[in-house]
Structures are given as C-alpha cells and as structure tokens.
Design a protein around this motif. Structure first.
Motif, PDB file in Angstrom:
ATOM      1  N   GLY A  81      38.258  47.370  39.338  1.00 43.45           N
ATOM      2  CA  GLY A  81      38.465  46.031  38.791  1.00 43.45           C
ATOM      3  C   GLY A  81      39.745  45.399  39.295  1.00 43.45           C
ATOM      4  O   GLY A  81      39.782  44.205  39.631  1.00 43.45           O
ATOM      5  N   ILE A  82      40.804  46.194  39.362  1.00 42.88           N
ATOM      6  CA  ILE A  82      42.082  45.689  39.869  1.00 42.88           C
ATOM      7  C   ILE A  82      41.931  45.259  41.320  1.00 42.88           C
ATOM      8  O   ILE A  82      42.431  44.194  41.732  1.00 42.88           O
ATOM      9  CB  ILE A  82      43.178  46.762  39.714  1.00 42.88           C
ATOM     10  CG1 ILE A  82      43.491  46.980  38.227  1.00 42.88           C
ATOM     11  CG2 ILE A  82      44.440  46.368  40.476  1.00 42.88           C
ATOM     12  CD1 ILE A  82      44.381  48.169  37.946  1.00 42.88           C
ATOM     13  N   ASP A  83      41.223  46.060  42.098  1.00 41.12           N
ATOM     14  CA  ASP A  83      40.992  45.722  43.504  1.00 41.12           C
ATOM     15  C   ASP A  83      40.223  44.412  43.635  1.00 41.12           C
ATOM     16  O   ASP A  83      40.503  43.601  44.528  1.00 41.12           O
ATOM     17  CB  ASP A  83      40.221  46.853  44.177  1.00 41.12           C
ATOM     18  CG  ASP A  83      39.978  46.571  45.662  1.00 41.12           C
ATOM     19  OD1 ASP A  83      40.960  46.567  46.425  1.00 41.12           O
ATOM     20  OD2 ASP A  83      38.812  46.363  46.042  1.00 41.12           O
ATOM     21  N   MET A  84      39.266  44.177  42.726  1.00 37.63           N
ATOM     22  CA  MET A  84      38.494  42.933  42.756  1.00 37.63           C
ATOM     23  C   MET A  84      39.411  41.725  42.581  1.00 37.63           C
ATOM     24  O   MET A  84      39.326  40.743  43.321  1.00 37.63           O
ATOM     25  CB  MET A  84      37.436  42.941  41.655  1.00 37.63           C
ATOM     26  CG  MET A  84      36.669  41.618  41.527  1.00 37.63           C
ATOM     27  SD  MET A  84      35.700  41.502  40.003  1.00 37.63           S
ATOM     28  CE  MET A  84      37.011  41.356  38.773  1.00 37.63           C
ATOM     29  N   PHE A  85      40.303  41.783  41.598  1.00 40.99           N
ATOM     30  CA  PHE A  85      41.175  40.640  41.334  1.00 40.99           C
ATOM     31  C   PHE A  85      42.180  40.412  42.463  1.00 40.99           C
ATOM     32  O   PHE A  85      42.541  39.268  42.759  1.00 40.99           O
ATOM     33  CB  PHE A  85      41.926  40.834  40.011  1.00 40.99           C
ATOM     34  CG  PHE A  85      41.092  40.542  38.802  1.00 40.99           C
ATOM     35  CD1 PHE A  85      40.665  39.259  38.522  1.00 40.99           C
ATOM     36  CD2 PHE A  85      40.737  41.558  37.930  1.00 40.99           C
ATOM     37  CE1 PHE A  85      39.889  38.980  37.403  1.00 40.99           C
ATOM     38  CE2 PHE A  85      39.960  41.300  36.803  1.00 40.99           C
ATOM     39  CZ  PHE A  85      39.537  40.004  36.545  1.00 40.99           C
TER      40      PHE A  85
END
Length: 373
Positions: A260-264
């Motif tokens: 999720g962090i990578d997505m943002f």
C-alpha cells in the motif's frame, strides 16, 4: 416496478436524447454530468448547457425526463429532478470539489481486520476534541461501518441546493461536531453490495463532489483495505494531503502495508505517506492494566517505519473497550481521563504535527490525471 435502477441504465436511456443544436446525444457530447443520484425510485442528475439562456434547455430537459420514463419505467420519479448547469458555475467545483477543506487524509490498510475503521473513528474524535473542524468520509464502499460506530445507522442525509453547485449532500453531524458521509446511509445495511468496480467508483466520486463539507481543518477518508479502483478514483478526484497506513505487528499485515505504501509513493500517484500506526500492538486485559501481551508479534510497525524512513505515529493496544465502544456507537476516544483516550489524543497530536511539517516542506498534492491516449 421490478426494474433495478443503476447509473448505467440511466445513461443508456439518455443516449436517446439529442441536443437540437448539434444533433449529438447528450451522453456522447458530454452534456450529461457525472452526478447521477438514485434514491429508491427517485432519480436526479444535471445536464450542462453552454449558457444560461440556451434556447433548447427546456426541451432537452423534458426529452430527458421522457426518455427515462419511456426506456426504463413510468414509475421512475424523474420530473423536476433534472438540473441545468453551466460551465462557468461548474469550473471551480470541478477543479476543487473540496474547497474549504484544508487537509485531506486517506486512512489505509493493506489488508482487512487490522482495525482501520475503528482507529479512523477514534482519530476523528480525538482531533475534534482538540477544537479542530473534522469531517469523516466513509469510502469503504463494500463494507461501510461508520454509521454503526457513531450510532447513526438510521440517519439519511438531506439534499440542499447551493448556487453554482446545484444539489449537494449535507453530511450527518455526529459526536464532537464531526461531519460524516457514508455510502451506508444510502444502502440497505442487511444486503450485500453487488456492484461492479465502476459503480462503486461512481458512488465514491459522487460523495466527494456533491458533499457539502463547508470549512474543515481535516477530512479523514476511511479507505477500503487493499488496492483497488476505489483508491484510483480517490486520487483522480482530489489532491490528497497525505496517507496514514494502519497495520498490526503481524508479518502478513506488514507485507500488505508495504504494498500500500508503494502504491501511494509511486510516481503516478505521488501522495505523501504521513506515517504508520501500529494497531493491536499488545493486549492488555482490563484486570491487569499494567501487563502487555504481544500476541501479534512485537515491534513490527516500528521496524517497517524504520526500513522505509516513515514516521511511526503511534502504537495502539488491543483493549476490549475499543471494540465495545465501536459496537455501542460511542468511540473510546470520547472517554474522560482514560488510558485509551490518552493514546488517541497523543496520536492526534502527532498527526497534526506531521501534517504541518508536510505542508511546510512539500508542494500541494495534485489529483492524478489519467492519459487516455
């Protein structure tokens, strides 16, 4: 009437309505706006005309009403529910549908079951108790829980007409003056939502664009777990101030949180991650308030924050009162002089500090523009 109303059905019917000035139908030409609202048998939406004195305005609106009644059902409540809008009035709203909202924060988790919604509700309360004007958007389209957590499941938002915007949805005011909008206010809580991705995205987009939030210091957006069309819709609709990631110390939760962090942070999205909150950090039984049992592991959120160089905003223990408060519709952060209320108060202070730092050091986040070519 047995026909199930949904936006695609309305759009298909309106393809039969042509604008006399060009001969094009109002869907293909882009005159039909993306604010179709369905409440039982009542349908409403807007049609854009080039100018307020358009000579075909009345005839096109009447033709649209008749198309709904003819191609869908004569039982549809459509007459008087079509609004004419004009480019000059729409431009400012389209560019910034959340004018007056100073900070928009997405609350995200990589997987379900980590207590994201409960934490979001309590963070909203903690911020509001400090005097901030707070809004809460329940964007967990498939599993809206905020109406339950604030004991307002029977509430139904009112529609208010605003000059230059048309019909707007008035949020429900809950504990500590928090303004709340949730898809849960518009669906049957006992039935599953069998929506395709585009329908869910349209519902979220409508809550954002049509919500009448007024002045807010913080708008917290409770996102669905994982990554999906809903997340893309959000970043394509508004520029987020940042995201807060919720995880537990458990390794499987940490793996999903990383995704999720990578997505943002990816170049296309580029939303600042304000920090990580480790939920259910330890278990403390009520009868032994000084004891800590690390049943999901110890320090996983702290290690993740260190690895990714992202602030650890807080560690919240697993205490029976947190769940009970949500079930009763009274978040534990409302408690007076309790240890749990103090945890959330400290979390709110760190969030405020991190948002202020973000605003001082980073440019405003822009909404994502999708290149269709």
């Amino acid at each position: 009437m047995t026909t199930q109303l949904y936006p695609a059905l309305i759009i298909e019917a309106l393809k039969h309505v042509r604008y006399p000035g060009s001969g094009e139908d109002i869907v293909t030409s882009g005159m039909l706006q993306d604010n179709i609202r369905i409440e039982g048998l009542k349908v409403s939406f807007s049609i854009q005309f080039a100018k307020s004195n358009d000579p075909f305005k009345s005839s096109v609106i009447k033709a649209a009403e008749q198309a709904i009644l003819t191609y869908i059902s004569s039982d549809v409540e459509i007459r008087g529910n079509i609004t004419a809008v004009y480019p000059e009035a729409l431009q400012e709203v389209r560019e910034n549908p959340l004018e007056g909202v100073h900070n928009t924060i997405a609350i995200f988790s990589g997987k379900g079951g980590v207590g994201k919604s409960t934490l979001t509700a309590n963070l909203a309360v903690a911020l509001a108790r400090k005097g901030y004007k707070v809004g809460l958007l329940d964007a967990d389209i498939y599993g809206p829980s905020m109406p339950k957590m604030f004991a307002c499941e029977e509430a139904r938002p009112e529609i208010e007409t605003v000059e230059g915007r048309g019909d707007t949805i008035m949020p429900i005011t809950v504990a500590e003056g928090i303004k709340l909008l949730s898809i849960g206010f518009f669906v049957d809580p006992d039935k599953a939502l069998l929506w395709r991705g585009s329908m869910a995205s349209n519902a979220l987009s409508q809550l954002i664009k049509d919500g009448n939030w007024g002045e807010l210091d913080y708008l917290l957006i409770d996102m669905p777990p994982g990554t999906s069309d809903i997340h893309l819709t959000l970043v394509q609709t508004i520029g987020l101030s940042g995201a807060i990631v919720i995880t537990t110390p458990q390794e499987i939760a940490l793996i999903d949180a990383r995704k999720g962090i990578d997505m943002f942070l990816t170049d296309k999205i580029n939303v600042p991650v304000l920090g990580i909150v480790e939920n259910m950090s330890w278990f403390t039984p009520a009868e032994l308030p000084n004891n800590k049992y690390y049943i999901f592991g110890n320090g996983g959120g702290e290690r993740l924050a260190s690895d990714l160089n992202i602030p650890l905003l807080g560690q919240i223990p697993l205490v029976q009162g947190v769940c009970e408060g949500g079930d009763r519709g009274r978040p534990v952060a409302l408690g007076e002089n309790t240890l749990l209320a103090e945890y959330f108060s400290e979390l709110a202070d760190r969030v405020v500090k991190q948002v202020a730092l973000r605003n001082e050091t980073l440019p405003e986040t822009k909404k994502v523009i999708v290149n269709k070519h």
